[in-house]
Write an enzyme that holds these catalytic residues in place. Structure first.
Site, PDB file in Angstrom:
ATOM      1  N   ARG A  43       2.154  -5.831  16.731  1.00 40.73           N
ATOM      2  CA  ARG A  43       0.758  -5.393  16.603  1.00 40.73           C
ATOM      3  C   ARG A  43      -0.171  -6.528  17.035  1.00 40.73           C
ATOM      4  NH1 ARG A  43       1.229  -3.407  10.424  1.00 40.73           N
ATOM      5  NH2 ARG A  43       2.190  -5.484  10.358  1.00 40.73           N
ATOM      6  N   HIS A  49       5.412 -13.226   7.082  1.00 35.97           N
ATOM      7  CA  HIS A  49       5.627 -11.805   6.782  1.00 35.97           C
ATOM      8  C   HIS A  49       6.845 -11.643   5.890  1.00 35.97           C
ATOM      9  CE1 HIS A  49       5.984  -7.466   7.289  1.00 35.97           C
ATOM     10  NE2 HIS A  49       4.713  -7.519   7.627  1.00 35.97           N
ATOM     11  N   ASP A  54      -2.758  -9.200  11.075  1.00 35.96           N
ATOM     12  CA  ASP A  54      -4.116  -9.604  10.706  1.00 35.96           C
ATOM     13  C   ASP A  54      -4.633 -10.819  11.461  1.00 35.96           C
ATOM     14  OD1 ASP A  54      -4.379  -7.547   8.840  1.00 35.96           O
ATOM     15  OD2 ASP A  54      -3.285  -8.691   7.334  1.00 35.96           O
ATOM     16  N   HIS A  71      -2.075  -8.992   1.389  1.00 26.87           N
ATOM     17  CA  HIS A  71      -1.792  -7.769   2.162  1.00 26.87           C
ATOM     18  C   HIS A  71      -2.973  -7.542   3.124  1.00 26.87           C
ATOM     19  CE1 HIS A  71       0.095  -4.048   3.157  1.00 26.87           C
ATOM     20  NE2 HIS A  71      -0.229  -3.301   2.118  1.00 26.87           N
ATOM     21  N   SER A 129       0.834  -1.217   0.000  1.00 25.05           N
ATOM     22  CA  SER A 129       0.000   0.000   0.000  1.00 25.05           C
ATOM     23  C   SER A 129       0.863   1.259   0.000  1.00 25.05           C
ATOM     24  CB  SER A 129      -0.984  -0.002   1.182  1.00 25.05           C
ATOM     25  OG  SER A 129      -0.362  -0.389   2.377  1.00 25.05           O
TER      26      SER A 129
HETATM   27  N1  NMX Z   1       0.861 -20.081   4.766  1.00 24.83           N
HETATM   28  C1  NMX Z   1       1.341 -20.886   3.761  1.00 24.83           C
HETATM   29  N2  NMX Z   1       2.415 -20.633   3.031  1.00 24.83           N
HETATM   30  C2  NMX Z   1       3.089 -19.503   3.347  1.00 24.83           C
HETATM   31  C3  NMX Z   1       2.722 -18.652   4.372  1.00 24.83           C
HETATM   32  C4  NMX Z   1       1.530 -18.959   5.089  1.00 24.83           C
HETATM   33  N3  NMX Z   1       1.043 -18.179   6.061  1.00 24.83           N
HETATM   34  N4  NMX Z   1       3.592 -17.622   4.440  1.00 24.83           N
HETATM   35  C5  NMX Z   1       4.486 -17.840   3.458  1.00 24.83           C
HETATM   36  N5  NMX Z   1       4.191 -18.969   2.779  1.00 24.83           N
HETATM   37  C6  NMX Z   1       4.831 -19.514   1.595  1.00 24.83           C
HETATM   38  C7  NMX Z   1       4.711 -18.508   0.464  1.00 24.83           C
HETATM   39  O1  NMX Z   1       3.422 -18.581  -0.139  1.00 24.83           O
HETATM   40  C8  NMX Z   1       5.851 -18.904  -0.449  1.00 24.83           C
HETATM   41  O2  NMX Z   1       5.418 -20.039  -1.194  1.00 24.83           O
HETATM   42  P1  NMX Z   1       5.810 -20.229  -2.761  1.00 24.83           P
HETATM   43  O3  NMX Z   1       7.301 -20.156  -2.815  1.00 24.83           O
HETATM   44  O4  NMX Z   1       5.251 -21.574  -3.074  1.00 24.83           O
HETATM   45  O5  NMX Z   1       5.150 -19.093  -3.485  1.00 24.83           O
HETATM   46  C9  NMX Z   1       6.904 -19.366   0.552  1.00 24.83           C
HETATM   47  O6  NMX Z   1       6.227 -19.630   1.805  1.00 24.83           O
HETATM   48  C10 NMX Z   1       7.982 -18.346   0.802  1.00 24.83           C
HETATM   49  O7  NMX Z   1       7.355 -17.120   1.178  1.00 24.83           O
HETATM   50  P2  NMX Z   1       7.993 -16.178   2.301  1.00 24.83           P
HETATM   51  O8  NMX Z   1       9.338 -15.770   1.826  1.00 24.83           O
HETATM   52  O9  NMX Z   1       7.912 -16.841   3.634  1.00 24.83           O
HETATM   53  O10 NMX Z   1       6.970 -14.989   2.365  1.00 24.83           O
HETATM   54  P3  NMX Z   1       6.782 -13.733   1.385  1.00 24.83           P
HETATM   55  O11 NMX Z   1       7.661 -12.649   1.874  1.00 24.83           O
HETATM   56  O12 NMX Z   1       6.909 -14.116  -0.038  1.00 24.83           O
HETATM   57  O13 NMX Z   1       5.258 -13.371   1.629  1.00 24.83           O
HETATM   58  C11 NMX Z   1       3.336 -13.017   2.975  1.00 24.83           C
HETATM   59  C12 NMX Z   1       4.831 -12.765   2.831  1.00 24.83           C
HETATM   60  C13 NMX Z   1       2.807 -12.183   4.137  1.00 24.83           C
HETATM   61  C14 NMX Z   1       2.634 -12.579   1.703  1.00 24.83           C
HETATM   62  C15 NMX Z   1       3.110 -14.522   3.246  1.00 24.83           C
HETATM   63  O14 NMX Z   1       3.692 -14.877   4.475  1.00 24.83           O
HETATM   64  C16 NMX Z   1       1.632 -14.907   3.259  1.00 24.83           C
HETATM   65  O15 NMX Z   1       1.070 -15.155   2.191  1.00 24.83           O
HETATM   66  N6  NMX Z   1       0.974 -14.949   4.472  1.00 24.83           N
HETATM   67  C17 NMX Z   1      -0.431 -15.222   4.554  1.00 24.83           C
HETATM   68  C18 NMX Z   1      -1.240 -13.993   4.121  1.00 24.83           C
HETATM   69  C19 NMX Z   1      -1.153 -12.883   5.152  1.00 24.83           C
HETATM   70  O16 NMX Z   1      -1.289 -13.093   6.347  1.00 24.83           O
HETATM   71  N7  NMX Z   1      -0.931 -11.642   4.676  1.00 24.83           N
HETATM   72  C20 NMX Z   1      -0.945 -10.468   5.548  1.00 24.83           C
HETATM   73  C21 NMX Z   1       0.410  -9.786   5.718  1.00 24.83           C
HETATM   74  C22 NMX Z   1       0.272  -8.598   6.630  1.00 24.83           C
HETATM   75  N8  NMX Z   1      -0.492  -7.512   6.013  1.00 24.83           N
HETATM   76  O17 NMX Z   1      -1.430  -7.051   6.562  1.00 24.83           O
HETATM   77  O18 NMX Z   1      -0.152  -7.068   4.906  1.00 24.83           O
HETATM   78  C1  MLT Z   2       1.769  -3.922   6.565  1.00 23.82           C
HETATM   79  O1  MLT Z   2       1.334  -3.495   7.641  1.00 23.82           O
HETATM   80  O2  MLT Z   2       1.923  -3.188   5.583  1.00 23.82           O
HETATM   81  C2  MLT Z   2       2.040  -5.383   6.446  1.00 23.82           C
HETATM   82  O3  MLT Z   2       2.504  -5.940   7.630  1.00 23.82           O
HETATM   83  C3  MLT Z   2       2.807  -5.793   5.239  1.00 23.82           C
HETATM   84  C4  MLT Z   2       4.235  -5.364   5.122  1.00 23.82           C
HETATM   85  O4  MLT Z   2       4.806  -4.688   5.959  1.00 23.82           O
HETATM   86  O5  MLT Z   2       4.822  -5.783   4.092  1.00 23.82           O
END
Ligand code: NMX
Ligand code: MLT
Length: 435
Positions: free
Chosen positions: A320, A311, A375, A265, A235
């Site tokens: 948080r 994350h 979240d 996100h 964002s």
């Molecule tokens: N559940 C399952 N798989 C996961 C998760 C999870 N909670 N977190 C990471 N992975 C997987 C990810 O999908 C990726 O798989 P692939 O290589 O097959 O695409 C692998 O682990 C490596 O990813 P990471 O390096 O750990 O994480 P990345 O930095 O790419 O992504 C998020 C960060 C936050 C997008 C990821 O952890 C996620 O998808 N979490 C669940 C969604 C979520 O809670 N998002 C909210 C974040 C906070 N916000 O408000 O923005």
């Molecule tokens: C945020 O608050 O923006 C989320 O935790 C995602 C991030 O920092 O990448």
């Protein structure tokens, strides 16, 4: 905004001087190398932009202008915005805070055409689409665009950007509450109450009964906690990129919040409560640890993520989440949804670790972080107080995140950050030329 503007007029020359000094003295220093894996991996870990409003340390979490979030948990959002912009923590009765509140009162009236646009949208529109459309449709109000067309000097760009930002922030609670009341058939809109603080006003305009005042307290905490997470999150980064083309704050904020609407996100908060409620429904009540473990594996094996966990930067439990958990333990310790969130917290990190090991054995990359993010817990609190329409939750996140995105925009305009334009390369170039 005499007081806030006067403080910024003191600070802006200092920021500009520091920027010039850093470029002169350190302009050729390397921040990070950018590898091929980083280019394919969402630029993770590439230090390629500057943000002074807040910093996220992987092992500690969010610092707003140098203050760790959990040490400033009690700030009201008005104080948060001033802190983001200036670095000053002002007391609630300080003239700058009072003046800011009066300014919100003055600017809070939502134009009738915004309601007209919202009312003409299909009634299955997502609340985030409604919110972002409303912000965009107000672009005609932009002081920045008006001043730019009149030929304002670059030096002064930040002033109408601040004006636009205050206008957006003042109207956002009313717009967001209107989206809620319209989208879920809650009856007439409730108007802004002059003299009431920003968080309580939003709580009140939603129309959720609040006999104890605890919902308003939660809203203030919620709006404070989601405000900012340095510059690289989707964002903030999107708002920054759009704003760097000198698109005004309405274009930039709406764009940033379109990014927040993605399930990886900000939409994760809706997904997260959905996931928790699914477990409760599936197991006919608050699930046991074993049941949560099985359901988490079922989710992962279906190729989905466990929302609220993991994350891009953090490698510990998000402070948080810790703060919301503290609020829950103090206010609603016996709520079954809150208890389930707490139980999920004891189970899911171990499940993700096990699953990550399986992934690595299968030749895939590990999951970098097993811990809950912002979240994971907030939805249970909102649900308890009667805000049960969880596809609305990202709108609450948005109202808060607008403070961070807009203060970053003002800062970038003030220091004169250049238009964003990283260099991309083709796969052919990587294959033939990357060393
Ligand atoms: N559940 C399952 N798989 C996961 C998760 C999870 N909670 N977190 C990471 N992975 C997987 C990810 O999908 C990726 O798989 P692939 O290589 O097959 O695409 C692998 O682990 C490596 O990813 P990471 O390096 O750990 O994480 P990345 O930095 O790419 O992504 C998020 C960060 C936050 C997008 C990821 O952890 C996620 O998808 N979490 C669940 C969604 C979520 O809670 N998002 C909210 C974040 C906070 N916000 O408000 O923005
Ligand atoms: C945020 O608050 O923006 C989320 O935790 C995602 C991030 O920092 O990448």
């Amino acid at each position: 905004m005499a007081t806030l503007q006067a403080r910024l007029k003191e600070l802006v020359p200092q920021w500009r001087a520091e920027r010039a000094r850093l470029i002169k003295e350190k302009g050729d220093k390397v921040l990070t190398p950018a590898t091929v894996a980083m280019a394919f991996g969402g630029m993770r870990g590439i230090k390629g932009m500057v943000c002074d409003t807040s910093v996220v340390e992987p092992d500690k979490g969010l610092f707003i202008r140098g203050h760790h979030l959990l040490e400033i948990m009690d700030l009201w959002p008005e104080q948060t915005f001033i802190l983001l912009l200036t670095g000053d923590i002002k007391k609630l009765d300080d003239e700058m805070v009072r003046e800011y509140q009066r300014e919100m009162d003055k600017r809070s009236q939502v134009p009738q055409y915004v309601y007209d646009v919202l009312e003409s949208m299909p009634n299955d529109s997502h609340p985030m689409c409604m919110l972002n459309t409303a912000i965009l449709v107000m672009e005609r109000e932009s002081s920045f665009r008006r001043e730019y067309d009149r030929g304002i000097s670059k030096e002064d760009y930040w002033l109408p950007t601040l004006d636009d930002s205050l206008n957006i922030l003042a109207k956002l609670p009313g717009i967001a509450a209107a989206v809620y009341r319209l989208r879920y058939n809650k009856g007439d809109y409730i108007q802004w109450t002059p003299g009431l603080d920003w968080g309580s006003n939003y709580a009140n305009m939603l129309g959720i009964g609040d006999p104890t005042g605890d919902f308003a307290k939660l809203m203030r905490l919620y709006l404070h906690f989601h405000c900012d997470h340095e510059g690289g999150n989707v964002s903030a980064n999107t708002c920054h990129t759009v704003g760097s083309a000198l698109s005004d704050a309405y274009y930039a904020a709406s764009a940033g919040l379109n990014g927040l609407a993605g399930p990886l996100h900000g939409l994760a908060n809706q997904e997260c409560l959905g996931w928790i409620l699914e477990t409760i429904e599936k197991f006919g009540g608050a699930p046991s640890e074993e049941q949560i473990r099985n359901y988490a594996f079922e989710t992962l094996r279906a190729g989905k993520v466990v929302p609220g966990y993991g994350h891009a930067v953090l490698r510990v439990t998000d402070p948080r989440f810790t703060g919301f958990n503290k609020f829950g333990k103090e206010h609603i310790p016996n709520d079954p949804v809150f208890q389930t969130v707490d139980r999920v917290f004891t189970v899911v990190p171990k499940v993700l670790e096990e699953y990550s090991n399986e992934r690595v054995k299968a030749g895939k990359g590990p999951i970098a972080n097993f811990w809950p993010n912002v979240d994971a817990g907030s939805g249970a609190l909102l649900y308890h107080y009667g805000l049960t329409e969880f596809d609305y939750y990202t709108v609450l996140f948005s109202v808060s995140r607008a403070m961070g995105m807009l203060s970053q925009l003002v800062w970038n305009r003030a220091v004169g950050t250049a238009i964003t334009r990283p260099k991309s390369v083709s796969m052919k170039w990587i294959a033939e030329s990357a060393k």
